[in-house]
Motif scaffolding. Structure first.
Motif, short mmCIF file in Angstrom:
data_model
loop_
_atom_site.label_atom_id
_atom_site.label_comp_id
_atom_site.label_asym_id
_atom_site.label_seq_id
_atom_site.Cartn_x
_atom_site.Cartn_y
_atom_site.Cartn_z
N GLN A 258 54.81 38.95 17.41
CA GLN A 258 53.44 38.67 17.83
C GLN A 258 52.44 38.99 16.72
O GLN A 258 51.29 38.53 16.77
CB GLN A 258 53.07 39.51 19.06
CG GLN A 258 53.94 39.26 20.27
CD GLN A 258 55.05 40.30 20.39
OE1 GLN A 258 55.71 40.59 19.39
NE2 GLN A 258 55.25 40.84 21.57
N TYR A 323 37.74 29.64 23.74
CA TYR A 323 38.89 28.75 23.65
C TYR A 323 40.13 29.53 23.18
O TYR A 323 40.01 30.49 22.42
CB TYR A 323 38.62 27.61 22.66
CG TYR A 323 37.81 26.48 23.26
CD1 TYR A 323 38.43 25.30 23.68
CD2 TYR A 323 36.43 26.58 23.41
CE1 TYR A 323 37.70 24.26 24.22
CE2 TYR A 323 35.69 25.55 23.96
CZ TYR A 323 36.33 24.39 24.36
OH TYR A 323 35.60 23.37 24.92
N PRO A 324 41.32 29.12 23.60
CA PRO A 324 42.55 29.79 23.12
C PRO A 324 42.69 29.66 21.60
O PRO A 324 42.22 28.69 21.00
CB PRO A 324 43.68 29.03 23.84
CG PRO A 324 43.03 28.39 25.03
CD PRO A 324 41.62 28.09 24.61
N ARG A 326 45.26 29.03 19.58
CA ARG A 326 46.02 27.92 18.99
C ARG A 326 45.24 26.61 19.05
O ARG A 326 45.20 25.87 18.05
CB ARG A 326 47.38 27.76 19.68
CG ARG A 326 48.25 26.68 19.05
CD ARG A 326 49.61 26.56 19.70
NE ARG A 326 50.42 27.76 19.50
CZ ARG A 326 51.70 27.85 19.89
NH1 ARG A 326 52.28 26.82 20.50
NH2 ARG A 326 52.38 28.96 19.69
N SER A 327 44.64 26.32 20.17
CA SER A 327 43.88 25.06 20.29
C SER A 327 42.71 25.03 19.32
O SER A 327 42.48 24.02 18.63
CB SER A 327 43.38 24.90 21.73
OG SER A 327 44.45 24.85 22.64
N LEU A 330 43.91 24.74 15.68
CA LEU A 330 44.49 23.41 15.43
C LEU A 330 43.40 22.41 15.08
O LEU A 330 43.46 21.74 14.03
CB LEU A 330 45.27 22.94 16.65
CG LEU A 330 45.74 21.47 16.63
CD1 LEU A 330 46.71 21.24 15.47
CD2 LEU A 330 46.38 21.09 17.95
N PHE A 451 52.33 26.44 15.16
CA PHE A 451 53.17 27.10 16.16
C PHE A 451 53.23 28.62 15.94
O PHE A 451 53.62 29.37 16.84
CB PHE A 451 54.59 26.52 16.13
CG PHE A 451 55.37 26.85 14.89
CD1 PHE A 451 56.19 27.97 14.84
CD2 PHE A 451 55.28 26.04 13.76
CE1 PHE A 451 56.91 28.28 13.70
CE2 PHE A 451 55.99 26.34 12.61
CZ PHE A 451 56.81 27.46 12.58
N PRO A 454 49.44 32.40 18.29
CA PRO A 454 49.65 32.61 19.74
C PRO A 454 48.74 31.71 20.57
O PRO A 454 47.67 31.30 20.12
CB PRO A 454 49.32 34.09 19.93
CG PRO A 454 48.41 34.43 18.79
CD PRO A 454 48.87 33.60 17.64
N ARG A 455 49.15 31.46 21.80
CA ARG A 455 48.37 30.63 22.71
C ARG A 455 47.29 31.41 23.46
O ARG A 455 46.49 30.82 24.17
CB ARG A 455 49.30 29.97 23.75
CG ARG A 455 50.34 29.03 23.16
CD ARG A 455 51.19 28.44 24.26
NE ARG A 455 52.23 27.56 23.73
CZ ARG A 455 52.07 26.26 23.50
NH1 ARG A 455 50.90 25.69 23.76
NH2 ARG A 455 53.06 25.53 23.01
N GLY A 456 47.30 32.73 23.34
CA GLY A 456 46.42 33.57 24.15
C GLY A 456 44.95 33.31 23.91
O GLY A 456 44.54 32.73 22.89
N ASP A 457 44.14 33.75 24.87
CA ASP A 457 42.69 33.66 24.75
C ASP A 457 42.19 34.72 23.77
O ASP A 457 42.89 35.68 23.44
CB ASP A 457 42.02 33.87 26.10
CG ASP A 457 42.30 32.71 27.06
OD1 ASP A 457 42.54 31.59 26.56
OD2 ASP A 457 42.30 32.94 28.29
#
Length: 505
Positions: A258, A323-324, A326-327, A330, A451, A454-457
């Motif tokens: 992580q 926003y998270p 990763r998004s 990206l 990738f 992390p996807r977390g907020d």
């Protein structure tokens, strides 16, 4: 503070308490009017001062606004022209020299360890602030008074100036990391504050003249309130214990997937975007091959860029901070690659082919680049604060910033190597467009590494609770430095530890 109130402060955004006021103010003025924006900014700063300590806000203004923003802007303009007009070296060589500026930033974990566990005559922070100020001041005076000196001497002075800023930066970053862990919902707001102060300072600096502002460095050391410890012998023993604990905690934390995955992404995203700044600078100040911008107009370009950075901070704060990771990263990386194509358009002079003057195009390019860069950078810093465990948050955050500085150093040196390989010199810019194209391709290639993020907020804890609080007893010790919320901190940390303990069992 009542424990129930503290629990609510930790769990929900502190901005919730001001929603009613924001709703009322939005009824009386247009949200796009300058007055409304100013009022929202004032309310935001007022909220931060109430939730945090006002001296913390002042420390951010001093370090990020004056030291990094104002002084850094003069430093950038000064060094660009110093290497080009005084030392008369090739752009590829300048890139390599500028990479050395990052060495003090790479050493931030060492500065962090010194300020955390090695007090000087009972003080942990103030002596290092004073040393940083004196070092930066003396280095600036030497190079200003001596003029043209051997390159090794010039590099030593310039590295000394950046070392002064880096050492001062460590202390305030430790406080930011600590506050970001304890009041998670305010982590994006604190980074917005840092970005805003830095951009405003840069705007003032780029719009002014002279580099005497570097002499203000020592003043920062005398505004830090700190209680002196009287038990020097016990402090030395405790320092060694804290050092061992910090090293063990850092080693254990950095091995977590992580942690090392997003750290690797941040390094590669910086390193792969090779810097072509010096090639650009030499080209657009060249009277034959480039547009021959004057020194005054170069300052205007940077000043407008600083103003665009403020816009980037506002966009992040108003629309993107929830926003998270990763998004957000990206799309920011995609925009970063697209914005790089503007450099290519400018160097190939396609802007003239479609009727856009150089002066207008370079201003527009600088604005777009600075806004995108700021939007891309801020979530990375917030992400770094989310990876720090309690107790060693200052030192570990310095380690993560060291990794970022290594990425910037790799970018500078990589850019210098490419400029040299493609024979971009003081007077030959034939292949500059090719170097820029390679840089843009590498920026787009970085998207394939998303990738690792992390996807977390942005308000989530990203490391396990047992790691987060493993060293928390150290953070509960009050060293007397009023740059953190001294009234609430210990209660919040105890409460956070208790909650994590319940979740664990």
């Amino acid at each position: 503070m009542d424990p129930l109130e503290t629990r609510e402060l930790v769990k929900k955004s502190p901005t919730d308490s001001s929603k009613k006021d924001d709703g009322q103010s939005s009824e009386t003025c247009s949200r796009t009017s300058p007055l409304c924006i100013f009022m929202e900014l004032f309310q935001w700063l007022q909220m931060l001062s109430s939730q945090l300590n006002p001296t913390f806000i002042f420390g951010v203004v001093v370090v990020y606004g004056l030291s990094q923003g104002l002084s850094g802007s003069f430093f950038k303009v000064f060094t660009d022209y110093y290497w080009k007009d005084v030392q008369k070296v090739q752009p590829s060589a300048v890139q390599l020299y500028m990479g050395l500026y990052y060495i003090p930033w790479v050493m931030k974990p060492i500065w962090g360890l010194f300020t955390d566990v090695f007090p000087v005559r009972g003080y942990k922070r103030r002596p290092y602030f004073i040393v940083a100020g004196v070092l930066g001041c003396v280095s600036a005076m030497l190079i200003a008074l001596l003029g043209k000196v051997p390159i090794a001497v010039a590099l030593s002075c310039l590295v000394g100036m950046t070392a002064g800023v880096a050492i001062a930066d460590v202390t305030i970053d430790a406080c930011i990391a600590k506050n970001s862990i304890e009041i998670r919902a305010l982590a994006p707001d604190m980074q917005s504050l840092c970005g805003f102060c830095s951009s405003v300072g840069a705007l003032i600096g780029y719009s002014s003249s002279g580099f005497f502002v570097h002499h203000l460095g020592p003043q920062a050391g005398f505004v830090i309130y700190e209680v002196r410890s009287t038990s020097l012998q016990s402090e030395k023993k405790k320092a060694m214990e804290d050092l061992q604990m910090a090293l063990r905690g850092m080693s254990k934390t950095i091995k977590l997937p992580q942690v090392w995955k997003p750290s690797l992404f941040m390094y590669l995203s910086l390193a792969l975007s090779i810097s072509t700044h010096e090639g650009h600078f030499y080209w657009y100040t060249d009277p034959k091959a480039g547009p021959a911008f004057s020194q005054e107009f170069v300052g205007i370009i940077y000043a407008v860029g600083a103003l665009a950075s403020i816009a980037g901070v506002l966009i992040y704060q108003k629309a993107l901070k929830n926003y998270p990771f990763r998004s957000l990263l990206l799309y920011a990386q995609i925009l970063y690659g697209v914005s790089g194509m503007l450099d290519l358009t400018f160097v190939l002079r396609w802007n003239l082919a479609i009727g856009i003057p150089d002066y207008f195009f370079v201003i527009a390019e600088e604005c777009v680049t600075r806004i995108v860069s700021r939007i891309r950078w801020m979530p990375m810093i917030v992400l770094s604060t989310r990876l720090c465990p309690l107790g060693i948050e200052g030192t570990f955050f310095a380690l993560l910033m060291c990794i970022d500085s290594l990425g910037s150093l790799s970018s500078k040196w990589g850019g210098g190597v490419f400029l040299h390989l493609f024979h971009v010199t003081r007077s030959d810019f034939t292949n500059l467009w090719l170097v820029i194209l390679i840089r843009n391709v590498l920026r787009f290639a970085t998207i394939g590494l998303i990738f690792l993020v992390p996807r977390g907020d942005q308000a989530d804890n990203l490391i396990p609770p047992d790691i987060l609080t493993a060293n928390s007893t150290a953070s509960l010790d009050d060293d007397g430095l009023e740059l953190v919320p001294v009234k609430e901190t210990s209660e919040e940390v105890h409460l956070l530890i208790d909650e994590n303990h319940v979740q664990k069992f």
